[in-house]
Write a protein that holds these residues in place. Structure first.
Motif, PDB file in Angstrom:
ATOM      1  N   SER A   1      -7.188   6.827  -0.235  1.00  0.00           N
ATOM      2  CA  SER A   1      -6.070   7.624   0.271  1.00  0.00           C
ATOM      3  C   SER A   1      -5.638   8.729  -0.694  1.00  0.00           C
ATOM      4  O   SER A   1      -4.880   9.622  -0.314  1.00  0.00           O
ATOM      5  N   PHE A   2      -6.130   8.682  -1.929  1.00  0.00           N
ATOM      6  CA  PHE A   2      -5.712   9.649  -2.953  1.00  0.00           C
ATOM      7  C   PHE A   2      -6.583  10.897  -2.857  1.00  0.00           C
ATOM      8  O   PHE A   2      -7.819  10.812  -2.904  1.00  0.00           O
TER       9      PHE A   2
ATOM     10  N   GLU B   1       1.206   3.863  -3.101  1.00  0.00           N
ATOM     11  CA  GLU B   1       0.757   5.237  -2.834  1.00  0.00           C
ATOM     12  C   GLU B   1       1.801   6.252  -3.292  1.00  0.00           C
ATOM     13  O   GLU B   1       1.454   7.323  -3.795  1.00  0.00           O
TER      14      GLU B   1
ATOM     15  N   LEU C   1       1.367   7.138  -7.140  1.00  0.00           N
ATOM     16  CA  LEU C   1       0.051   7.474  -7.695  1.00  0.00           C
ATOM     17  C   LEU C   1       0.023   8.790  -8.469  1.00  0.00           C
ATOM     18  O   LEU C   1      -1.016   9.146  -9.028  1.00  0.00           O
TER      19      LEU C   1
ATOM     20  N   GLN D   1       0.805  -1.219   0.000  1.00  0.00           N
ATOM     21  CA  GLN D   1       0.000   0.000   0.000  1.00  0.00           C
ATOM     22  C   GLN D   1       0.842   1.275   0.000  1.00  0.00           C
ATOM     23  O   GLN D   1       0.678   2.127  -0.890  1.00  0.00           O
TER      24      GLN D   1
ATOM     25  N   LEU E   1      -6.333   2.381  -1.833  1.00  0.00           N
ATOM     26  CA  LEU E   1      -5.483   3.350  -2.532  1.00  0.00           C
ATOM     27  C   LEU E   1      -6.325   4.501  -3.072  1.00  0.00           C
ATOM     28  O   LEU E   1      -5.914   5.664  -3.017  1.00  0.00           O
TER      29      LEU E   1
END
Length: 376
Positions: free
Chosen positions: A41-42, A12, A15, A8, A38
């Motif tokens: 979290s973006f 990340e 990205l 992860q 993911l």
């Protein structure tokens, strides 16, 4: 129980790379869950698509920049689950990455042979590839104490480490789940994409391999037992590696003429799959194959550990024609390390021929007392 995957934070950090990120792995190892985490979290503009949805294929197959601009807009992260089912997806992704400097694309697929084939040459220099495995002890250790890890070792040897299995508390539920994996999901990608119709023979081949964990496997003998052409056996074994069921270990040789180099050993990425294939979920004290289970578990965990920690080690087994052998060798930066896997903690004698031929190699025994040092 939330288990953070090692990949992860690594993914990340990519990205906003303006690349295509390929995330492959067997079915049910958690690729979709990781993709959703993911996405959560973006903090930029994102769009999630599913390759199984026919409208996704229609969007991607209209390979015109103006068309992509119309539905992508200012999207910074495009996520496509099960991308391997989309025809010529690689050409579409290449055009997107080349045309939109602000865009990164994350795609998942449950078969390495199809996802990489369909995204292959068009994306040279434009892609990052990662493999997600069944849960590694590296990941599980973050959620449990040392004593819990030791208490749960038997479960991992017998039922494996698929995320859903790890979360279950009932052994009957675990058995049912692993049996359904074998009957419903194990060969799905091969049968779908390679037009292999002889599923019965493929399962028989996997069962034969399951009974030979830790032993050298002869393709000619497998061919005779299954009454299949040898080339078909070789092809099936190759397909099993590409859908993350099996992996191969070759023999090591550098000095001695009597070293075996042409044989192969085969291991399963997950013990639970192996036990489901032979329909044996008995406890350790009830079964004669604990040495093989122990060896498969440790080697699969070491493979995960090396992959996630980006350790560029080349791996082998070692044997001579007079039956001196070692289970696992790693060669990295010119240093050779040898390991013997022992479920019982009795004293081990290392082969004199190996010590004479490779005097600078390190020699270690991996047993239930020290195994965590080997896999974490």
């Amino acid at each position: 129980m939330f288990i953070k995957r090692i990949l992860q934070p690594i993914i990340e950090g990519q990205l906003r790379s303006n690349k295509v990120i390929l995330l492959t792995g067997a079915r049910r190892v958690g690729k979709t869950v990781l993709m959703n985490q993911l996405a959560d979290s973006f903090n930029g503009l994102k769009l999630l698509l599913n390759g199984d949805d026919l409208s996704t294929a229609d969007l991607l197959n209209d390979r015109r920049v103006a068309s992509y601009r119309r539905w992508l807009g200012d999207t910074e992260l495009l996520l496509i689950d099960e991308a391997q089912v989309i025809p010529e997806v690689g050409r579409s992704l290449k055009l997107m990455i080349d045309s939109f400097a602000h865009l990164t694309v994350l795609v998942t697929g449950s078969s390495a042979f199809d996802l990489t084939n369909r995204t292959g040459e068009p994306l040279v220099g434009r892609q990052l590839a990662y493999t997600l495995y069944p849960l590694a002890q590296l990941e599980l250790s973050a959620t449990e104490t040392y004593l819990q890890t030791r208490d749960r070792l038997t479960d991992r040897l017998i039922f494996g480490s698929y995320p859903n299995v790890v979360r279950m508390n009932n052994d009957n539920d675990r058995v049912d789940y692993m049996k359904s994996m074998v009957s419903s999901y194990l060969l799905k990608d091969i049968l779908l994409f390679e037009q292999v119709r002889n599923a019965h023979k493929m399962l028989q081949l996997l069962q034969l391999i399951a009974y030979q964990i830790g032993s050298e496997v002869s393709n000619d003998e497998l061919s005779r037992q299954l009454q299949l052409d040898r080339n078909t056996v070789v092809r099936y074994l190759d397909l099993f590696t590409k859908v993350f069921i099996l992996f191969r270990l070759g023999g090591y040789s550098n000095n001695l003429r009597k070293e075996v180099t042409k044989s192969s050993k085969w291991y399963f990425f997950d013990n639970g799959i192996r036990n489901a294939l032979i329909n044996n979920f008995s406890l350790p004290y009830q079964r004669p194959d604990m040495g093989a289970l122990w060896e498969n578990y440790l080697i699969a965990e070491r493979l995960k550990r090396n992959a996630y920690q980006r350790r560029q080690a080349t791996t082998y087994f070692w044997r001579t024609y007079d039956q001196q052998e070692l289970d696992w060798l790693e060669e990295q930066d010119g240093q050779l390390s040898a390991f013997e896997m022992k479920w019982n903690t009795n004293r081990v004698r290392f082969p004199k021929a190996f010590q004479t031929a490779y005097p600078t190699a390190s020699l270690s025994v991996v047993n239930p007392d020290n195994y965590l040092d080997f896999i974490t």
